[in-house]
Design an enzyme around this catalytic site. Structure first.
Site, PDB file in Angstrom:
ATOM      1  N   ASP A  26       0.831  -1.205   0.000  1.00 31.24           N
ATOM      2  CA  ASP A  26       0.000   0.000   0.000  1.00 31.24           C
ATOM      3  C   ASP A  26       0.865   1.255   0.000  1.00 31.24           C
ATOM      4  O   ASP A  26       1.974   1.250   0.523  1.00 31.24           O
ATOM      5  CB  ASP A  26      -0.916  -0.020   1.241  1.00 31.24           C
ATOM      6  CG  ASP A  26      -2.099   0.924   1.093  1.00 31.24           C
ATOM      7  OD1 ASP A  26      -2.369   1.398  -0.040  1.00 31.24           O
ATOM      8  OD2 ASP A  26      -2.744   1.210   2.116  1.00 31.24           O
ATOM      9  N   HIS A  43       2.060   3.145  -9.139  1.00 29.94           N
ATOM     10  CA  HIS A  43       1.850   1.706  -9.350  1.00 29.94           C
ATOM     11  C   HIS A  43       3.001   1.115 -10.180  1.00 29.94           C
ATOM     12  O   HIS A  43       3.450   0.006  -9.904  1.00 29.94           O
ATOM     13  CB  HIS A  43       0.507   1.459 -10.049  1.00 29.94           C
ATOM     14  CG  HIS A  43      -0.682   1.911  -9.235  1.00 29.94           C
ATOM     15  ND1 HIS A  43      -0.810   1.626  -7.889  1.00 29.94           N
ATOM     16  CD2 HIS A  43      -1.790   2.630  -9.573  1.00 29.94           C
ATOM     17  CE1 HIS A  43      -1.951   2.155  -7.431  1.00 29.94           C
ATOM     18  NE2 HIS A  43      -2.560   2.771  -8.433  1.00 29.94           N
ATOM     19  N   LEU A 137      10.954 -20.454  -4.930  1.00 31.68           N
ATOM     20  CA  LEU A 137      10.072 -19.483  -4.282  1.00 31.68           C
ATOM     21  C   LEU A 137       8.706 -19.583  -4.939  1.00 31.68           C
ATOM     22  O   LEU A 137       8.609 -19.639  -6.164  1.00 31.68           O
ATOM     23  CB  LEU A 137      10.621 -18.063  -4.470  1.00 31.68           C
ATOM     24  CG  LEU A 137       9.688 -16.899  -4.084  1.00 31.68           C
ATOM     25  CD1 LEU A 137       9.467 -16.857  -2.568  1.00 31.68           C
ATOM     26  CD2 LEU A 137      10.273 -15.563  -4.548  1.00 31.68           C
TER      27      LEU A 137
HETATM   28  C1  IPE Z   1      -5.540  -2.825  -0.085  1.00 36.53           C
HETATM   29  O1  IPE Z   1      -5.164  -1.508  -0.323  1.00 36.53           O
HETATM   30  C2  IPE Z   1      -5.500  -3.614  -1.329  1.00 36.53           C
HETATM   31  C3  IPE Z   1      -4.201  -3.698  -2.012  1.00 36.53           C
HETATM   32  C4  IPE Z   1      -3.040  -3.265  -1.615  1.00 36.53           C
HETATM   33  C5  IPE Z   1      -4.267  -4.383  -3.247  1.00 36.53           C
HETATM   34  P1  IPE Z   1      -6.245  -0.333  -0.391  1.00 36.53           P
HETATM   35  O2  IPE Z   1      -5.438   0.916  -0.428  1.00 36.53           O
HETATM   36  O3  IPE Z   1      -7.187  -0.554  -1.478  1.00 36.53           O
HETATM   37  O4  IPE Z   1      -6.990  -0.500   1.016  1.00 36.53           O
HETATM   38  P2  IPE Z   1      -7.966   0.478   1.804  1.00 36.53           P
HETATM   39  O5  IPE Z   1      -9.081   0.814   0.895  1.00 36.53           O
HETATM   40  O6  IPE Z   1      -7.163   1.697   2.152  1.00 36.53           O
HETATM   41  O7  IPE Z   1      -8.371  -0.288   3.020  1.00 36.53           O
HETATM   42  C1  IPE Z   2      -1.782   0.119  -3.305  1.00 43.07           C
HETATM   43  O1  IPE Z   2      -1.515   1.482  -3.380  1.00 43.07           O
HETATM   44  C2  IPE Z   2      -1.973  -0.497  -4.667  1.00 43.07           C
HETATM   45  C3  IPE Z   2      -3.352  -0.890  -4.987  1.00 43.07           C
HETATM   46  C4  IPE Z   2      -4.357  -0.917  -4.161  1.00 43.07           C
HETATM   47  C5  IPE Z   2      -3.590  -1.321  -6.346  1.00 43.07           C
HETATM   48  P1  IPE Z   2      -2.687   2.530  -3.338  1.00 43.07           P
HETATM   49  O2  IPE Z   2      -3.117   2.831  -4.737  1.00 43.07           O
HETATM   50  O3  IPE Z   2      -3.776   2.097  -2.437  1.00 43.07           O
HETATM   51  O4  IPE Z   2      -1.927   3.782  -2.732  1.00 43.07           O
HETATM   52  P2  IPE Z   2      -2.501   4.837  -1.699  1.00 43.07           P
HETATM   53  O5  IPE Z   2      -3.031   4.091  -0.515  1.00 43.07           O
HETATM   54  O6  IPE Z   2      -3.571   5.611  -2.411  1.00 43.07           O
HETATM   55  O7  IPE Z   2      -1.306   5.687  -1.371  1.00 43.07           O
HETATM   56 MG    MG Z   3      -4.159   2.393  -0.462  1.00 43.77          MG
END
Ligand code: IPE
Ligand code: IPE
Ligand code: MG
Length: 268
Positions: A26, A43, A137
């Site tokens: 995240d 990403h 792995l």
């Molecule tokens: C959780 O991240 C899912 C992934 C990393 C794929 P999100 O950023 O979507 O989670 P919430 O919405 O903050 O809980």
């Molecule tokens: C996690 O990073 C990746 C996915 C959920 C695909 P985020 O896109 O949730 O990044 P933040 O939380 O907005 O920084």
């Molecule tokens: Mg996020």
């Protein structure tokens, strides 16, 4: 199929190096925002961190790495971000497979894949097949995955295939139908990006995982950051329901680890 022991049925053996690490990657969006870049740039950078994490696991003898790439709730994001994420996923599958293969990595994708378009489903199947024989792995990518979806799909399939057991199903009956049946339960759960929640990730499988939360954003989660997570894991006492004194006695070899009341009697 090899079946892995359940942490609630038998006390697992633990080692200094976690056998299975599961990560919620995240913070990509915030990483990009800090740099005045579009979210998708975060990403893309995140894919590089995935490569680094795979290298880390190969170098440290971690046998299973599971990464949450796209949750069943992430479809709620703006359509253009969802579509760019799908493109990035397809591209990564095309570009990375030969390297994964060369490095002994077996790739598995878990989640409700039926929601993806046909070319992406084919790419997924091809990548899994191309790496199926590898055993250094196991890299599992959770895509359109949700922990509740996982439990419900497993219950449905178990009930359909074992209707004779109606009302008498056990944990052991359900386990083979769960999406992570190819891996032991995670020892270490990491979430980057500062949030302290599991966002519908591996609800069943994280029953006895050690949790580690870090504010480091996923694109910045390098091998030093991974080291810190492992060091934190190494300080934990994994009791699995027992008390400290039993662990110490176990280490001396004076007491065998008892699991359930029946086992306790056998060891007495
Ligand atoms: C959780 O991240 C899912 C992934 C990393 C794929 P999100 O950023 O979507 O989670 P919430 O919405 O903050 O809980
Ligand atoms: C996690 O990073 C990746 C996915 C959920 C695909 P985020 O896109 O949730 O990044 P933040 O939380 O907005 O920084
Ligand atoms: Mg996020």
């Amino acid at each position: 199929m090899v079946s892995f022991k359940s942490s609630t049925r038998t006390i697992p053996e633990t080692a200094r190096i976690p056998r299975h690490v599961a990560i919620i990657m995240d913070g990509n969006g915030r990483w990009a925002k800090k740099r005045f870049l579009p979210r998708i740039a975060g990403h893309s950078r995140g894919v590089e961190t995935v490569r680094e994490a795979v290298r880390y696991c190969l170098g440290h003898g971690i046998g299973y790495l599971t990464l949450f790439a796209f949750s069943s709730e992430n479809w709620r994001r703006p359509a253009d971000e969802v579509s760019l994420l799908m493109q990035l996923f397809s591209r990564a599958l095309m570009q990375e497979v030969s390297e994964l293969k060369a490095n002994g990595v077996r790739l598995r994708i878990v989640g409700d894949l039926s929601r993806f378009d046909a070319p992406l489903q084919t790419l997924i199947r091809t990548a899994e097949q191309a790496t199926a024989a590898n055993d250094k792995l196991t890299l599992t990518v959770a895509a359109n995955y949700g922990g509740r979806w996982d439990i419900v799909q497993a219950v449905n399939r178990m009930a359909a295939e074992h209707s004779e057991k109606q009302g008498r199903w056990t944990e052991d009956d359900l386990a083979p139908y769960l999406a992570m049946n190819h891996a032991p339960e995670p020892d270490l759960f990491i979430r980057t990006g500062g949030e302290e929640r599991i966002s519908n990730f591996l609800l069943w499988q994280l029953a006895y995982a050690e949790f580690y939360f870090t504010a480091t954003l996923w694109p910045e989660f390098d091998s030093k950051a991974f080291d810190l997570a492992v060091a934190s894991y190494q300080k934990r006492e994994r009791r699995f329901g027992r008390v400290s004194e039993q662990l110490a006695a176990d280490a001396d070899g004076t007491v065998a680890g008892a699991d359930r009341p029946a086992d306790a009697k056998r060891h007495a």
